[in-house]
Design a protein around this motif. Structure first.
Motif, PDB file in Angstrom:
ATOM      1  N   LEU A 275       0.757  -1.032   0.128  1.00  0.00           N
ATOM      2  CA  LEU A 275      -0.050   0.109  -0.069  1.00  0.00           C
ATOM      3  C   LEU A 275       0.886   1.217  -0.095  1.00  0.00           C
ATOM      4  CD1 LEU A 275      -3.050  -1.100   2.405  1.00  0.00           C
ATOM      5  CD2 LEU A 275      -2.955  -0.962  -0.162  1.00  0.00           C
ATOM      6  N   VAL A 276       1.956   1.267   0.943  1.00  0.00           N
ATOM      7  CA  VAL A 276       2.662   2.520   0.826  1.00  0.00           C
ATOM      8  C   VAL A 276       3.449   2.712  -0.592  1.00  0.00           C
ATOM      9  CG1 VAL A 276       5.211   3.203   1.646  1.00  0.00           C
ATOM     10  CG2 VAL A 276       3.576   2.091   3.240  1.00  0.00           C
ATOM     11  N   ALA A 277       3.832   1.755  -1.138  1.00  0.00           N
ATOM     12  CA  ALA A 277       4.283   1.732  -2.715  1.00  0.00           C
ATOM     13  C   ALA A 277       3.336   2.287  -3.370  1.00  0.00           C
ATOM     14  CB  ALA A 277       4.710   0.354  -2.997  1.00  0.00           C
ATOM     15  N   ALA A 278       1.950   1.727  -3.326  1.00  0.00           N
ATOM     16  CA  ALA A 278       0.928   2.176  -3.989  1.00  0.00           C
ATOM     17  C   ALA A 278       0.781   3.781  -3.921  1.00  0.00           C
ATOM     18  CB  ALA A 278      -0.362   1.462  -4.048  1.00  0.00           C
TER      19      ALA A 278
ATOM     20  N   VAL B 251       2.736   5.964  -2.823  1.00  0.00           N
ATOM     21  CA  VAL B 251       3.628   7.004  -3.316  1.00  0.00           C
ATOM     22  C   VAL B 251       3.659   7.005  -4.846  1.00  0.00           C
ATOM     23  CG1 VAL B 251       6.270   7.075  -3.453  1.00  0.00           C
ATOM     24  CG2 VAL B 251       5.285   6.272  -1.461  1.00  0.00           C
ATOM     25  N   ALA B 252       3.334   5.971  -5.317  1.00  0.00           N
ATOM     26  CA  ALA B 252       2.823   5.617  -6.954  1.00  0.00           C
ATOM     27  C   ALA B 252       2.254   6.578  -7.317  1.00  0.00           C
ATOM     28  CB  ALA B 252       3.067   4.224  -7.309  1.00  0.00           C
ATOM     29  N   ALA B 253       1.020   6.329  -6.724  1.00  0.00           N
ATOM     30  CA  ALA B 253       0.075   7.457  -7.327  1.00  0.00           C
ATOM     31  C   ALA B 253       0.310   8.908  -6.990  1.00  0.00           C
ATOM     32  CB  ALA B 253      -1.388   7.144  -6.225  1.00  0.00           C
TER      33      ALA B 253
END
Lengths: 630, 513, 461, 100, 170
Positions: E151-154, E156-158
């Motif tokens: 989720l963190v990655a997501a 940040v990605a967003a």
């Protein structure tokens, strides 16, 4: 066999030294040095030969001096050696080569004086001697072959000596190539002998064929193969075409290489290999027939030639033919005998011709000569003697040898036949005719020279005339040394059939008559100049054209071999083979790949949904496949 | 210095040279040249010493090194001299310095890279010859492509890119299949103690006949392309013509020998039964190459092309000698390899010299050079004579023995009722005539006739060029007059090769069944 | 469960995670640009070191039994993956100002590490997702060109499809075996139950999708071309490596039989040919690399045909070498403001005369990718085909080699452009960047090491 | 208890429908939704199997899928929005500036 | 035929209908609603099967979070976009064909196997929330943590995407 202190090696190496010295230093050290080295070393070689000869004489009639120089190569238990072999046959040949060779070297110092590449000339000449001596002294066929090709090279270089003239260079190439064709045959014969006998030493080969158990190979095959080599070197049909063109070289070269020595190598080879031919009647038959044909046709051509050297060239071819007749009927000694006499008078004739050309500043056409007898007397006299000799006027040298050849052609128990004799005699007749024709037109008939040429006419320097005199003398008396008997121990003579013994004297008379007849015919036709002759020629135009065109053999070869070879190489191999088929295929493949690459690129449409579709296609495909084969 | 070290030094010297070149600052071309030349010269000296110390009567490898390299699959750094490669190593080392001298003034562009590549290719070629490990051999064999690709492609003629790509793609295709065959072979000969690429071990193994045939076919394809044998030769003319002088010399001098060497070292000994069966094919192709090459040389109008095609023809003799499986023939083949290396190399160097002066290779542009450039003419005719195999030159020794071998093999077959080998041998012998034909014609056209050159005056050969040619000519005559010396070194190996290939089959020469 | 055990075992992952968190905190605290670079670099170095030490110690353990396992082999693989990221980070600095890039990079790398040592399908699933999701963003992050977003979408949709397929496969496997361990996949290989086979097939298809095997390759060229150079490098090396290691985990040592073997033989073969041929006509360097990577994916899956131990060896070695060479080539590319222009092959013309070092480096990379000795690429190729042959797929091996031959041409073409063609008139002058050089050295050193001592890596199995 | 077979088939059909949607619908958002549908199909399958095998891990995976699906959308939507701003359209067929 | 079964099949049909509707509906909003319908009916199915945990979260996460987000986005996009009026791409026919093929392939592949609930012998775990959560946090807590990373990655990605999108505009 008696050992010697490397005399033979020395004999061979002396001219080589000359070649090296003249080749490397000649241009710097100047003509005198060149002449001294160039003539000195061959003369030394000649003396050395005499020395060796005396040793041989002491050693006994059928003895031979053998010298092992070094081992060229060894494979397995077999070894190829460079060894020299000196028996009476090689002795005679060596003497001729070194002797006549030296003379012609001396002559050349006069003839070539002032030529730009004086040194090069003598270097080549020495090189030739070196190879020629290797040829006649070599013990094994391999060494002989080395000399064999070597003299070919030397003659190539000397024919093309004045290479600026493309025609001359071409002549040299033609000579070399034609010889090469012969050499291929030689090589095959050599391979065959080596494969069967495991040795290449000529004496051993002869012994093997003479031996109780015949070698496991048909002597005729070997004989024919070697003879193919001989035809190349000795300008026999069908490989005779190069010799006339070879006249492009300097005249002394023609004398030495294309009359006295090199062209007789073929004769030497067959004589040397007599052990084979004695057991190869078929091959001998071939030799004889080829020989007589060559002799006859060459003579017919010589009758109409107008270039003084060409006439002599064809006469050489025809004389060589006669020698092969002798070889073919087993009279090896006699053939060598003719080689020996022929060396003298033909050399003399060529050198005389050279002297004439020299006097006329390069003019070679006898139709523009005449009346030289008084202007250059020495040349005339010597030339006349030599002419008589070759025509077979007794008691000159040519008479003896030629008479013996004809006799054996007629009576030999080894393939002699009347037909051979008839054709041979016809040849002799024509020989005498065209030689005297030459004599008349050149020296005796009223002059037809242009004015300034006539103005320049002068007798050659002593270095040339002296040589002429010597040779003329030899060709006069040479016949009294009866070579065949001398060679008997090493070259057995075929025995005449008893039934014919009593014809011997008749034939002698016939021979003389033939010679005289030729002389008379020539006199009748040509003492008034060209008129009668031309008239006669006009009577038979087609025959004349045919003879003048040398039976158009060259043209034939070019049409049958030369052009097709080029055509095939160019059209079939290069264009069709290399470019079209092979490279075409490859380029085709490359192009296809590029096209496919383009197609694949077009599949990559950039349409996301198409990509998905491809993937789904893949998945469905995988599933279907897996479930069908599970 | 211990002897194996000597061989290693010989092999790795070029690499050292490359490293050294790396430190040369830009634009100091003379230094670059001298470094390279120094390397090559030293290498030549070492090679000479090795050649001297090489004992022809001793079986097996000499100066051998054997260090495990990739232990897990039995690959080791295994090099050494044997009778088969000693001459070729000597030849390579001999041509090295001459090549550099030859390019001294010719190459002015990217000098550093150029010399690095020359050293690199020297390294790979020597490696190919001395490698005694199949993997190592393949690595060197294939690595050779890279420098050659650049040498032709960077310093070549007008169509250099096409030529070099053609060369590389041709060759690479062969070696790809060889790679497959190689892996298969190693896996197939795998025994209890794991994989090994040791050539001694491999050539001891025996495979089923069909496998042998396939493998030999794969190997042969790659070698035949390199040789090149008809019909895989079309890369050669382009490569030769477009390559810079150096490239051509290396190609003709050494590279092509890698193919024949491959046949001799790997192809036949590894798969003797298949080799015997395929002999007729190989012989036929060899003879076709002889005639075909000669004929094509006859109709070329570019000097380099003529020599290129003559190479095809001459290497045909090598293959013929090898295929004869007759001791003399094999020895002749080896000799012919060396001889051709010297002769063709020399000829290409000479073409380079004249090209450097006139920038033309068209036969039509020249004539009567014997008058304009006497020295050039002398050397050119000497090399010409050597190339047509005139006695006393090395060309003769090689051709003679190769042909004799072929004949030795062919005659019994003929007696046994199989006329093919004999026919081939006879054709091959008559190939000698063609050889003389095109070379002499070339000589006649450019050396003789009235003087003609793209632009006069031309200065004759200078000291540097003369030195190069003297060296080559000397070598040619040395071998031609005393072939016994080198042959003594190779004989044992040649016999072992012969015995290995012939195996039990007694019928000499009629290797076909 | 033993916490220290967990700590040690997952040390590399933890380091990465820590770095990630710190970066985030920095970002949140004060978004100073460029902070990320140094920190990320250090993080990667430490993580790599950790992985290496784990490997050299021969550490083996299962901190999460049935889900996550560490063996020397996996540690080595992790080391390779992490080490490969180092040069990528080096060359990325110029393009990416903000820390986000590094966060995404690290998280993606984290996912890759998970894949390497995942032992249960859920772990693998999460690994795949953690690995790919950041990359969707990375693709359009640099925004050097308009197409980036499009590329990202394509990648994302295909990735989504892959995920779905993978999950469906997992579901079937689960339905067949009732368990979620990778072992289930292994057993399924042997079984002929439709559920098992179907599951295996779908999972394999998903892997193909992620690794861009024909016909699942559609996204790759577009994504590679659309992304910025470092991201392309990252996708071409790390992502591919991750997928392949995942495959290794799944197939772990199990023999592969027909009909699955057919899939693993035919489709990779097709993609070798397809990739190598399609690359011939490309004018964009990255697109060409994409096609070449399609071909290389083919080789890599080929290796799976081989028997167990050699299989891992081959794939690990090949991934390492292939990755190194890709990064090397991309690192040395001429870079500048106009990405689309710099990406043209034409812009390489005469490079040797402008930047000799760059040209030589790229040449080395190309030759190695072409698999010519003495470069390590050859050893990799050799390994793979040795395994395929050893497994008895002679025909496939030969065909594969021929396919690899097709590739040689376009690699050589690059060299031709750089060395043999003249520099075009209007080529943008661009300086050689120190970091890029550093990156290239980071690649060249191991490349040479592997060229001369492949044993160093090979004998670790 | 009902026949799980039907449900399994249902899941396959939904999966298929989802794929079809991705392949044929031009609207980018619709594509995304169809992908969601595929995930739903998978979830259904997992549930079915978890019933079949009487284990819980299937349902656990379902939860992971929930998370992933959410995350995916979270990334996808912004990308789509960017594109729609760039290309002034949501038409997927318009997104083909990269090809070849 | 119990009421449960009727309901179950009702939900099945509903889900199917919703799926089909997703393909044919023109406006994205309709599609979204259809998807929601599918999800809800699936939730119903789960409930019928007694897998309550899944049923609940299906409604909460999917319908509650994801779809709301989606609907919101659709609403703020303009409707004159061609992709709103033209439904299908040019790959309609092959797409449909392939989709059916795939479903068929899967279905046929499974044709012969009978998917039935676990045999009576095995005690089926209860799918209520409590046991489920226990299982989750005992066996799968690693994954639980991992999802956070994801989720963190997501996120940040967003954020990154949106930011870069801004950068592009401005």
């Amino acid at each position: 066999m008696t050992p010697t202190m490397n005399l033979l090696t020395v004999i061979v190496l002396l001219p080589l030294a000359g070649f090296v010295l003249n080749g490397l230093l000649g241009r710097r050290l100047g003509p005198t040095f060149v002449s001294v080295v160039g003539c000195g070393l061959p003369i030394l070689a000649f003396l050395a030969t005499l020395e060796a000869f005396s040793t041989l004489q002491l050693a006994g009639p059928d003895a031979a001096l053998v010298e092992h120089a070094y081992q060229w190569a060894a494979v397995g238990n077999q070894s190829f050696d460079v060894a020299f072999y000196f028996d009476r046959l090689s002795a005679v040949m060596t003497l001729i080569v070194t002797g006549v060779g030296s003379l012609i070297h001396v002559y050349s110092t006069g003839y070539m004086k002032g030529d730009a590449s004086y040194a090069r000339y003598f270097a080549y000449l020495n090189l030739f001697l070196f190879f020629m001596l290797t040829l006649v002294l070599g013990r094994s066929l391999l060494v002989c072959f080395v000399g064999w090709e070597g003299v070919g090279l030397a003659s190539y270089l000397l024919i093309g000596f004045w290479f600026e003239d493309p025609a001359k260079a071409a002549a040299g190439k033609k000579a070399f190539i034609t010889n090469r064709i012969g050499d291929a045959g030689f090589l095959l014969g050599l391979f065959l002998l080596y494969h069967v006998l495991g040795t290449l030493n000529m004496d051993e080969i002869n012994a093997a064929f003479g031996g109780p158990v015949a070698p496991a190979v048909s002597a005729s095959l070997v004989g024919v193969l070697l003879f193919i080599g001989a035809t190349g070197k000795s300008a026999q049909i069908p490989l005779h075409v190069w010799l006339p063109d070879a006249m492009a070289g300097p005249t002394p070269v023609s004398a030495l290489i294309h009359a006295a020595t090199m062209v007789t190598a073929g004769v030497y080879l067959v004589a040397r290999m007599h052990g084979i031919y004695e057991h190869a009647p078929l091959a001998s038959q071939v030799v004889a027939v080829i020989g007589v044909m060559t002799a006859f046709f060459a003579a017919t051509i010589a009758v109409v030639q107008t270039d003084i050297k060409k006439v002599l060239a064809y006469s050489t071819v025809s004389q060589l033919g006669l020698m092969f007749v002798a070889l073919g009927v087993g009279a090896y000694g006699v053939a060598v005998f003719h080689v020996y006499t022929h060396a003298f008078f033909k050399a003399c004739l060529f050198l005389g011709a050279g002297s004439v050309i020299h006097a006329l500043g390069g003019e070679q056409d006898i139709r523009r000569m005449g009346g030289l007898a008084r202007r250059i007397p020495v040349t005339f006299v010597t030339f006349a003697i030599a002419t008589a000799a070759i025509a077979g006027i007794p008691p000159l040298a040519g008479f003896f040898s030629k008479d013996e050849i004809l006799w054996f052609a007629f009576a030999s128990g080894y393939g002699g036949s009347t037909l051979l004799w008839v054709v041979g005699s016809a040849t002799a007749l024509m020989t005498s005719f065209y030689m005297f024709r030459l004599l008349w037109l050149t020296f005796l008939t009223p002059s037809r020279m242009s004015h300034e040429v006539e103005h320049h006419v002068h007798e050659s320097p002593w270095s040339m005339t002296g040589v002429l005199v010597v040779l003329a003398f030899l060709s006069a008396v040479g016949g009294f040394v009866h070579v065949p008997e001398f060679l008997e121990p090493v070259l057995p003579l075929a025995t005449a059939r008893e039934s014919l013994e009593h014809y011997e004297h008749t034939l002698v008379y016939v021979a003389v008559a033939v010679a005289v007849a030729g002389f008379l015919a020539a006199t009748w036709l040509y003492r008034g100049g060209l008129a009668k002759g031309d008239a006669l020629a006009a009577r038979f135009p087609r025959l004349h054209r045919m003879l003048g065109g040398k039976y158009f053999i060259d043209e034939l070869y070019d049409a049958v071999l030369g052009r097709p070879l080029h055509w095939v190489s160019d059209r079939v191999f290069l264009r069709a083979g290399d470019r079209f088929v092979i490279d075409g295929t490859l380029h085709g493949l490359a192009a296809t790949t590029r096209r496919v690459a383009g197609r694949l690129g077009r599949i990559e449409t950039g349409q996301l949904q198409w990509y998905v579709t491809m993937a789904v296609l893949g998945i469905v495909g995988c599933l279907a496949w897996v479930w069908r084969h599970v | 210095m211990s002897e194996p070290m000597l061989l290693n030094l010989l092999l790795w010297l070029p690499v050292g040279g490359i490293v050294a070149l790396g430190f040369v600052s830009k634009g100091r071309d003379p230094l670059v040249r001298s470094i390279t030349f120094g390397c090559m010269l030293l290498q030549f000296v070492i090679a000479a010493v090795l050649y001297q110390r090489f004992d022809g009567l001793e079986r097996g490898l000499q100066f051998a090194t054997d260090v495990p390299w990739i232990a897990s699959w039995g690959v080791s750094y295994r090099i050494g001299l044997d009778g088969l490669n000693v001459l070729l190593v000597a030849l390579t080392a001999f041509l090295g310095p001459l090549v550099v001298m030859g390019a001294w003034t010719a190459v002015q562009k990217d000098v550093k890279l150029f010399h690095a590549m020359v050293l690199f290719i020297q390294f790979t070629m020597l490696g190919t010859f001395v490698a005694q490990d199949l993997f190592l051999f393949y690595v060197f064999w294939e690595a050779m492509l890279i420098p050659m690709f650049l040498i032709i492609g960077l310093w070549g003629g007008a169509r250099r890119v096409y030529a070099t790509l053609k060369f590389v793609l041709y060759t690479a295709f062969g070696s790809i299949l060889m790679l497959a065959a190689l892996i298969y072979l190693v896996l197939a000969t795998q025994d209890g103690n794991g994989l090994t690429f040791d050539l001694r071990h491999l050539s001891g193994a025996s495979l089923p006949f069909t496998a042998q045939v396939w493998l030999l076919a794969a190997f042969s394809l790659s070698f035949a392309i390199k040789v090149p044998m008809f019909p895989l030769h079309t890369w050669l003319p382009d490569a030769h013509v477009e390559a810079p002088t150096t490239g051509s010399v290396i190609l003709a001098g050494v590279l092509l020998k890698m193919g024949t060497y491959g046949f001799m070292k790997l192809g036949f000994p590894l798969f003797p039964d298949a080799a015997r069966a395929m002999m007729p094919v190989i012989m036929t192709l060899a003879v076709i190459s002889i005639v075909y090459g000669a004929c094509l040389a006859l109709v070329q109008d570019d000097i380099k092309k003529i020599i290129a095609y003559s190479s095809i023809s001459h290497l045909g003799y090598v293959m013929l000698g090898l295929a004869s499986l007759d001791l003399i023939g094999i020895q002749g083949a080896i000799l012919q390899m060396v001889s051709h290396g010297l002769v063709a190399g020399g000829l290409f160097l000479m073409v380079g010299m004249i090209y450097e002066r006139t920038h033309s290779r068209a036969v039509a542009d020249y004539g009567g050079l014997a008058r304009i450039l006497p020295l050039f003419a002398v050397f050119f005719s000497l090399l010409t004579l050597a190339s047509i195999g005139l006695p006393t030159t090395s060309g003769f020794a090689g051709e003679f023995m190769a042909l004799l071998g072929a004949f030795n093999a062919a005659w019994p077959a003929h007696l046994a009722g199989n006329q093919v080998p004999l026919t081939l041998a006879v054709i091959a012998v008559s190939g000698v005539v063609l050889g003389a034909l095109y070379m002499l014609w070339l000589a006649q056209r450019i050396l003789f006739g009235e003087a003609r050159a793209p632009h006069t005056p031309l200065e004759d050969l200078n000291a540097r060029e003369t030195t190069i040619l003297v060296a080559i000519v000397a070598a040619i005559f040395a071998i031609g007059l005393f072939p016994g010396e080198p042959l003594a070194k190779t004989e044992l190996a040649a016999r072992e090769f012969q015995q290995r290939v012939l195996g039990e089959s007694v019928l000499l020469g009629s290797g076909a069944r | 469960m033993n916490w220290t055990d967990v700590f040690e075992a997952m040390l590399p992952e933890h380091v990465l995670l820590a770095g990630l968190v710190v970066l985030l905190c920095l970002e949140i605290a004060r978004g100073r640009p460029r902070d990320g670079f140094a920190l990320t670099f250090v993080t990667l170095v430490v993580a790599a070191a950790a992985a290496l030490t784990l490997h050299t110690q021969g550490y083996a353990g299962t901190p999460f039994p049935g889900h996550f396992t560490i063996t020397p082999a996996t540690s080595l693989a992790k080391f390779v993956v992490i080490a490969l990221t180092l040069p990528v980070v080096l060359i990325s600095r110029d393009d990416f100002a903000d820390t986000r890039f590094y966060v995404l990079l690290l998280s993606s790398l984290y996912g890759a590490c998970l894949l390497v040592s995942s032992e249960s399908l859920p772990t693998m699933f999460l690994g795949l997702e953690i690995m790919s999701m950041p990359v969707y963003a990375l693709v359009l992050l640099a925004q050097l060109r308009a197409e980036s977003a499009e590329a990202a979408l394509k990648y994302l949709v295909m990735g989504g499809a892959a995920t779905a397929t993978f999950l469906m496969g997992v579901a079937l496997l689960y339905g067949w075996s009732g368990q979620m361990s990778t072992g289930a996949f292994g057993y399924a290989l042997a079984s002929s139950d439709p559920l098992a086979v179907g599951g295996v097939t779908l999972v394999v298809a998903a892997l193909f999708l992620k690794a861009a095997i024909v016909p699942f390759h559609g996204w790759a060229p577009d994504a590679y071309e659309g992304a910025s150079v470092p991201v392309t490098a990252f996708m071409a090396t790390i992502i591919k490596a991750g997928v392949l290691f995942a495959a290794l985990r799944l197939f772990a040592g199990m023999p592969i039989t027909r009909p699955i073997a057919d899939l693993l033989a035919v489709l990779p073969l097709v993609s070798m040919v397809w990739g190598n041929v399609a690359a011939i006509r490309q004018t964009s360097f990255r697109r060409m690399i994409a096609y070449s990577s399609i071909a290389h994916a083919g080789y890599l899956f080929y290796a799976l045909l081989g028997a167990a131990p050699g299989r891992d060896q081959a794939i690990l070695f090949y991934v390492a070498v292939y990755g190194i060479m890709n990064v090397l080539a991309l690192a040395m590319l001429p870079r500048g403001t106009d990405d689309a222009r710099n990406d043209r092959l034409e812009s390489l013309q005469g490079l040797y005369h402008r930047h000799p070092y760059a040209a030589i480096a790229i040449a080395v990379a190309m030759l190695s990718l072409a698999g010519l000795p003495p470069l390590p690429g050859f050893v990799g190729k050799f390994l793979i085909f040795r395994n395929v042959l050893a497994a008895g797929y002679t025909t496939y091996a030969v065909l594969g080699l021929v396919a690899s031959y097709l590739g040689i041409y376009f690699y050589l073409r690059v060299i031709q452009y750089m060395f043999m063609n003249a520099t075009p008139a209007d080529v943008p002058a661009n300086r050689t960047r120190r970091l890029a050089v550093a990156a290239s050295l980071l690649c060249l050193a191991p490349a040479l090491a592997l060229a001369f001592f492949p044993g160093w890596l090979l004998d670790r199995f | 208890m009902a026949d799980l077979q039907v449900l399994l088939w249902l899941s396959f059909v939904l999966f298929g429908i989802g794929l079809v949607g991705v392949m044929v619908r031009r609207n980018a958002l619709v594509m995304l939704m169809c992908m969601e549908l595929m995930l739903n199909a998978v979830i259904l399958a997992l549930v079915v199997f978890s019933l079949r095998t009487a284990t819980l891990s299937g349902t656990v995976l379902v939860f992971l899928i929930f998370v992933v699906a959410a995350a995916e959308i979270a990334i996808a939507i912004p990308i789509v929005l960017m594109l729609s701003r760039q290309k002034r359209s949501l038409d997927v067929e318009g997104y083909d500036s990269l090809k070849g | 035929m119990s009421i449960d079964t009727v309901l179950l099949y009702f939900f099945v049909v509903a889900a199917l209908a919703g799926g089909v509707l997703m393909l044919v509906a023109q406006h994205p909003m309709r599609v979204a609603l259809a998807l929601i319908a599918v999800m809800l009916s699936l939730a119903g199915v789960y409930a019928m099967l007694g897998v309550h945990a899944v049923a609940v979260f299906q409604v909460l996460i999917y319908v509650g979070a994801v779809m709301v987000f989606m609907v919101y986005v659709i609403m703020l996009l303009d409707v004159r976009d061609p992709s709103f009026v033209v439904r299908y791409g040019r790959l309609l026919v092959p797409g449909v064909a392939l989709g059916t093929l795939l479903a068929a392939a899967l279905g046929l592949g499974m044709a012969q196997l009978r998917v039935t609930p676990a045999a009576a012998g095995v005690e089926a775990p209860s799918y209520l929330v409590r046991p489920f959560s226990q299982e989750f946090l005992q066996q799968y807590w690693l994954h639980f943590e991992l999802t956070s990373v994801l989720l963190v990655a997501a996120v940040v990605a967003a954020i990154a995407v949106i930011k870069s999108g801004r950068r592009q505009d401005g």
